[in-house]
Design a protein around this motif. Structure first.
Motif, mmCIF file in Angstrom:
data_model
loop_
_atom_site.group_PDB
_atom_site.id
_atom_site.type_symbol
_atom_site.label_atom_id
_atom_site.label_comp_id
_atom_site.label_asym_id
_atom_site.label_seq_id
_atom_site.Cartn_x
_atom_site.Cartn_y
_atom_site.Cartn_z
ATOM 1 N N ALA A 59 0.816 -1.217 0.000
ATOM 2 C CA ALA A 59 0.000 0.000 0.000
ATOM 3 C C ALA A 59 0.848 1.265 0.000
ATOM 4 O O ALA A 59 0.337 2.354 -0.235
ATOM 5 C CB ALA A 59 -0.917 0.003 1.215
ATOM 6 N N ALA A 60 2.141 1.144 0.257
ATOM 7 C CA ALA A 60 3.015 2.318 0.338
ATOM 8 C C ALA A 60 3.459 2.745 -1.060
ATOM 9 O O ALA A 60 3.602 1.916 -1.950
ATOM 10 C CB ALA A 60 4.242 1.991 1.190
ATOM 11 N N PRO A 61 3.685 4.043 -1.262
ATOM 12 C CA PRO A 61 4.194 4.489 -2.567
ATOM 13 C C PRO A 61 5.646 4.081 -2.742
ATOM 14 O O PRO A 61 6.335 3.755 -1.777
ATOM 15 C CB PRO A 61 4.075 6.013 -2.484
ATOM 16 C CG PRO A 61 4.119 6.313 -1.031
ATOM 17 C CD PRO A 61 3.481 5.139 -0.335
ATOM 18 N N HIS A 62 6.095 4.092 -3.978
ATOM 19 C CA HIS A 62 7.488 3.763 -4.250
ATOM 20 C C HIS A 62 8.387 4.820 -3.629
ATOM 21 O O HIS A 62 8.084 6.006 -3.707
ATOM 22 C CB HIS A 62 7.746 3.681 -5.759
ATOM 23 C CG HIS A 62 7.216 2.425 -6.360
ATOM 24 N ND1 HIS A 62 7.952 1.291 -6.472
ATOM 25 C CD2 HIS A 62 6.005 2.128 -6.868
ATOM 26 C CE1 HIS A 62 7.240 0.345 -7.023
ATOM 27 N NE2 HIS A 62 6.044 0.831 -7.274
ATOM 28 N N PRO A 63 9.502 4.414 -3.048
ATOM 29 C CA PRO A 63 10.410 5.412 -2.462
ATOM 30 C C PRO A 63 11.051 6.267 -3.553
ATOM 31 O O PRO A 63 11.202 5.833 -4.689
ATOM 32 C CB PRO A 63 11.461 4.563 -1.741
ATOM 33 C CG PRO A 63 11.383 3.221 -2.362
ATOM 34 C CD PRO A 63 9.975 3.051 -2.866
ATOM 35 N N ALA A 64 11.403 7.482 -3.192
ATOM 36 C CA ALA A 64 12.009 8.400 -4.159
ATOM 37 C C ALA A 64 13.373 7.877 -4.599
ATOM 38 O O ALA A 64 14.128 7.334 -3.802
ATOM 39 C CB ALA A 64 12.153 9.782 -3.539
ATOM 40 N N GLN A 65 13.669 8.032 -5.873
ATOM 41 C CA GLN A 65 14.960 7.622 -6.415
ATOM 42 C C GLN A 65 15.879 8.838 -6.442
ATOM 43 O O GLN A 65 15.431 9.945 -6.746
ATOM 44 C CB GLN A 65 14.790 7.076 -7.841
ATOM 45 C CG GLN A 65 13.874 5.874 -7.919
ATOM 46 C CD GLN A 65 14.441 4.687 -7.179
ATOM 47 O OE1 GLN A 65 15.616 4.395 -7.296
ATOM 48 N NE2 GLN A 65 13.611 4.015 -6.406
ATOM 49 N N PRO A 66 17.150 8.650 -6.148
ATOM 50 C CA PRO A 66 18.057 9.802 -6.201
ATOM 51 C C PRO A 66 18.229 10.287 -7.637
ATOM 52 O O PRO A 66 18.432 9.495 -8.549
ATOM 53 C CB PRO A 66 19.376 9.252 -5.643
ATOM 54 C CG PRO A 66 19.287 7.772 -5.809
ATOM 55 C CD PRO A 66 17.821 7.422 -5.752
ATOM 56 N N ALA A 67 18.115 11.589 -7.828
ATOM 57 C CA ALA A 67 18.245 12.167 -9.161
ATOM 58 C C ALA A 67 19.718 12.334 -9.512
ATOM 59 O O ALA A 67 20.486 12.871 -8.732
ATOM 60 C CB ALA A 67 17.544 13.516 -9.221
ATOM 61 N N VAL A 68 20.103 11.837 -10.676
ATOM 62 C CA VAL A 68 21.475 11.984 -11.134
ATOM 63 C C VAL A 68 21.726 13.440 -11.526
ATOM 64 O O VAL A 68 22.747 14.018 -11.197
ATOM 65 C CB VAL A 68 21.743 11.049 -12.329
ATOM 66 C CG1 VAL A 68 23.159 11.221 -12.844
ATOM 67 C CG2 VAL A 68 21.506 9.609 -11.924
#
Length: 79
Positions: free
Chosen positions: A39-48
């Motif tokens: 149910a949790a959203p995907h965690p944020a990915q680090p932006a290159v």
């Protein structure tokens, strides 16, 4: 009328993995390994790279350069 193929796929031996039931997607199934709850959203990915991290003057310079390139293309097309 034929019924779509229904099958499950995945790698339950991987930590955090779960099975997906797929309907009508053929044999090109795939699996996902998730480290969060369903149910949790995907965690944020680090932006290159992000344009928002650029200083405002650099962003304006890049916008002017892009605009100049586009105007040159228009000018060459109209010649």
């Amino acid at each position: 009328m034929t019924q779509p193929a229904i099958h499950s796929h995945g790698h339950p031996d991987l930590p955090g993995a779960h099975l997906h039931g797929v309907s009508g997607h053929g044999a090109s199934g795939h699996s996902h390994v998730h480290s969060h709850g369903p149910a949790a959203p995907h965690p944020a990915q680090p932006a290159v790279w992000s344009i928002l991290r650029m200083p405002v003057t650099t962003r304006l310079g890049a916008a002017l350069a892009a605009s100049a390139v586009l105007w040159v293309i228009v000018w060459l097309a109209m010649r």
